[in-house]
Design a protein around this motif. Sequence first.
Motif, PDB file in Angstrom:
ATOM      1  N   TYR A  98       0.839  -1.187   0.000  1.00  0.00           N
ATOM      2  CA  TYR A  98       0.000   0.000   0.000  1.00  0.00           C
ATOM      3  C   TYR A  98       0.877   1.241   0.000  1.00  0.00           C
ATOM      4  N   GLN A  99       0.294   2.372  -0.401  1.00  0.00           N
ATOM      5  CA  GLN A  99       1.029   3.627  -0.339  1.00  0.00           C
ATOM      6  C   GLN A  99       1.398   3.924   1.106  1.00  0.00           C
ATOM      7  N   LEU A 100       2.493   4.580   1.292  1.00  0.00           N
ATOM      8  CA  LEU A 100       3.071   4.874   2.603  1.00  0.00           C
ATOM      9  C   LEU A 100       2.054   5.449   3.581  1.00  0.00           C
ATOM     10  N   ALA A 101       1.200   6.346   3.139  1.00  0.00           N
ATOM     11  CA  ALA A 101       0.254   7.004   4.042  1.00  0.00           C
ATOM     12  C   ALA A 101      -0.724   6.012   4.661  1.00  0.00           C
ATOM     13  N   GLU A 102      -0.925   4.855   4.045  1.00  0.00           N
ATOM     14  CA  GLU A 102      -1.880   3.882   4.547  1.00  0.00           C
ATOM     15  C   GLU A 102      -1.258   2.865   5.494  1.00  0.00           C
ATOM     16  N   VAL A 103       0.071   2.775   5.557  1.00  0.00           N
ATOM     17  CA  VAL A 103       0.739   1.777   6.386  1.00  0.00           C
ATOM     18  C   VAL A 103       1.661   2.491   7.365  1.00  0.00           C
ATOM     19  N   THR A 104       1.382   2.321   8.653  1.00  0.00           N
ATOM     20  CA  THR A 104       2.224   2.951   9.674  1.00  0.00           C
ATOM     21  C   THR A 104       2.890   1.943  10.594  1.00  0.00           C
ATOM     22  N   GLU A 105       2.380   0.728  10.654  1.00  0.00           N
ATOM     23  CA  GLU A 105       2.895  -0.279  11.582  1.00  0.00           C
ATOM     24  C   GLU A 105       4.107  -1.008  10.987  1.00  0.00           C
ATOM     25  N   TYR A 106       5.009  -1.406  11.867  1.00  0.00           N
ATOM     26  CA  TYR A 106       6.175  -2.170  11.414  1.00  0.00           C
ATOM     27  C   TYR A 106       5.887  -3.665  11.460  1.00  0.00           C
ATOM     28  N   TRP A 107       6.772  -4.428  10.832  1.00  0.00           N
ATOM     29  CA  TRP A 107       6.739  -5.888  10.827  1.00  0.00           C
ATOM     30  C   TRP A 107       7.815  -6.402  11.759  1.00  0.00           C
ATOM     31  N   LYS A 108       7.562  -7.532  12.385  1.00  0.00           N
ATOM     32  CA  LYS A 108       8.506  -8.133  13.321  1.00  0.00           C
ATOM     33  C   LYS A 108       9.135  -9.364  12.681  1.00  0.00           C
ATOM     34  N   VAL A 109      10.452  -9.399  12.682  1.00  0.00           N
ATOM     35  CA  VAL A 109      11.190 -10.576  12.249  1.00  0.00           C
ATOM     36  C   VAL A 109      11.675 -11.268  13.516  1.00  0.00           C
ATOM     37  N   GLU A 110      11.247 -12.525  13.694  1.00  0.00           N
ATOM     38  CA  GLU A 110      11.674 -13.315  14.855  1.00  0.00           C
ATOM     39  C   GLU A 110      12.768 -14.275  14.405  1.00  0.00           C
ATOM     40  N   PRO A 111      14.023 -13.979  14.728  1.00  0.00           N
ATOM     41  CA  PRO A 111      15.122 -14.856  14.313  1.00  0.00           C
ATOM     42  C   PRO A 111      15.019 -16.235  14.965  1.00  0.00           C
ATOM     43  N   ASP A 125       3.117  -9.783  12.154  1.00  0.00           N
ATOM     44  CA  ASP A 125       2.579  -8.432  12.020  1.00  0.00           C
ATOM     45  C   ASP A 125       2.830  -7.657  13.316  1.00  0.00           C
ATOM     46  N   HIS A 126       2.403  -6.417  13.367  1.00  0.00           N
ATOM     47  CA  HIS A 126       2.691  -5.564  14.535  1.00  0.00           C
ATOM     48  C   HIS A 126       2.019  -6.071  15.810  1.00  0.00           C
ATOM     49  N   GLN A 127       0.989  -6.927  15.688  1.00  0.00           N
ATOM     50  CA  GLN A 127       0.337  -7.498  16.860  1.00  0.00           C
ATOM     51  C   GLN A 127       0.937  -8.845  17.261  1.00  0.00           C
ATOM     52  N   GLY A 128       1.901  -9.326  16.493  1.00  0.00           N
ATOM     53  CA  GLY A 128       2.577 -10.572  16.825  1.00  0.00           C
ATOM     54  C   GLY A 128       2.057 -11.812  16.128  1.00  0.00           C
ATOM     55  N   HIS A 129       1.054 -11.674  15.243  1.00  0.00           N
ATOM     56  CA  HIS A 129       0.529 -12.828  14.511  1.00  0.00           C
ATOM     57  C   HIS A 129       1.529 -13.264  13.437  1.00  0.00           C
ATOM     58  N   ARG A 130       1.801 -14.560  13.369  1.00  0.00           N
ATOM     59  CA  ARG A 130       2.743 -15.076  12.371  1.00  0.00           C
ATOM     60  C   ARG A 130       2.084 -15.162  10.994  1.00  0.00           C
ATOM     61  N   VAL A 131       2.886 -14.935   9.961  1.00  0.00           N
ATOM     62  CA  VAL A 131       2.405 -15.015   8.580  1.00  0.00           C
ATOM     63  C   VAL A 131       2.231 -16.480   8.196  1.00  0.00           C
ATOM     64  N   ALA A 132       1.094 -16.756   7.554  1.00  0.00           N
ATOM     65  CA  ALA A 132       0.736 -18.105   7.149  1.00  0.00           C
ATOM     66  C   ALA A 132       0.354 -18.115   5.668  1.00  0.00           C
ATOM     67  N   ALA A 133       0.202 -19.321   5.119  1.00  0.00           N
ATOM     68  CA  ALA A 133      -0.120 -19.493   3.693  1.00  0.00           C
ATOM     69  C   ALA A 133      -1.485 -20.135   3.519  1.00  0.00           C
ATOM     70  N   LEU A 134      -2.220 -19.605   2.528  1.00  0.00           N
ATOM     71  CA  LEU A 134      -3.499 -20.180   2.094  1.00  0.00           C
ATOM     72  C   LEU A 134      -3.371 -20.505   0.616  1.00  0.00           C
ATOM     73  N   ARG A 135      -3.592 -21.754   0.253  1.00  0.00           N
ATOM     74  CA  ARG A 135      -3.433 -22.148  -1.150  1.00  0.00           C
ATOM     75  C   ARG A 135      -4.431 -21.420  -2.032  1.00  0.00           C
ATOM     76  N   ASP A 136      -3.934 -20.853  -3.109  1.00  0.00           N
ATOM     77  CA  ASP A 136      -4.759 -20.199  -4.121  1.00  0.00           C
ATOM     78  C   ASP A 136      -5.044 -21.244  -5.182  1.00  0.00           C
ATOM     79  N   GLU A 137      -6.212 -21.853  -5.097  1.00  0.00           N
ATOM     80  CA  GLU A 137      -6.492 -22.979  -5.966  1.00  0.00           C
ATOM     81  C   GLU A 137      -7.859 -22.826  -6.615  1.00  0.00           C
ATOM     82  N   PRO A 138      -7.987 -23.023  -7.886  1.00  0.00           N
ATOM     83  CA  PRO A 138      -6.864 -23.201  -8.816  1.00  0.00           C
ATOM     84  C   PRO A 138      -6.302 -21.845  -9.243  1.00  0.00           C
TER      85      PRO A 138
END
Length: 164
Positions: A98-111, A125-138
């Motif tokens: 998104y354009q900069l004005a719409e995104v203010t929160e940072y992302w967390k990288v957990e080593p 995400d900024h609330q601590g939820h881990r990124v997950a995958a949903l299959r785009d099928e087909p």
Amino acid sequence: MDQVIQDSYGESFTGRLYAIAVEQLVPLRLSRSSDKWNWGFTPQDDWLMAGGKASSINLQFEFDSHTDDRLHYHISLPNSGNPAKRLGLSRNGYLGFYQLAEVTEYWKVEPLEMTDEGLICYLRDHQGHRVAALRDEPHHSRQAMYLLNTQEGEVLTFLLQRNA
């Protein structure tokens, strides 16, 4: 946090993220309106997806801060205009740029582990939820493609590589 990780990743840099699935690196890509789903609508550009055969897209990691176990970044697309497009979340938890004005929160990288290839980590995400995958099928390409989401799906581990 391990000092080697802090020294290597505790600053701004350009790099690539790969999802790790079945012990393989899965590149990240942007959706395009030419991608066609079967359920009756054409997606917009710039949703973050995993899959395909090309290299992962370049991303700009703008260092914000850190805690004992997290590195915080604003993630954007290099050369995406002024203001740059930043990685953010839709109301449904999907990752997109998104354009900069719409995104203010940072992302967390957990080593998790430093390797010769880069940093194995979770992306949160900024609330601590881990990124997950949903299959785009087909998917129109008939390749395995995945939408990235923080509210549902199978949690992913990522490889973060700094560009040389």
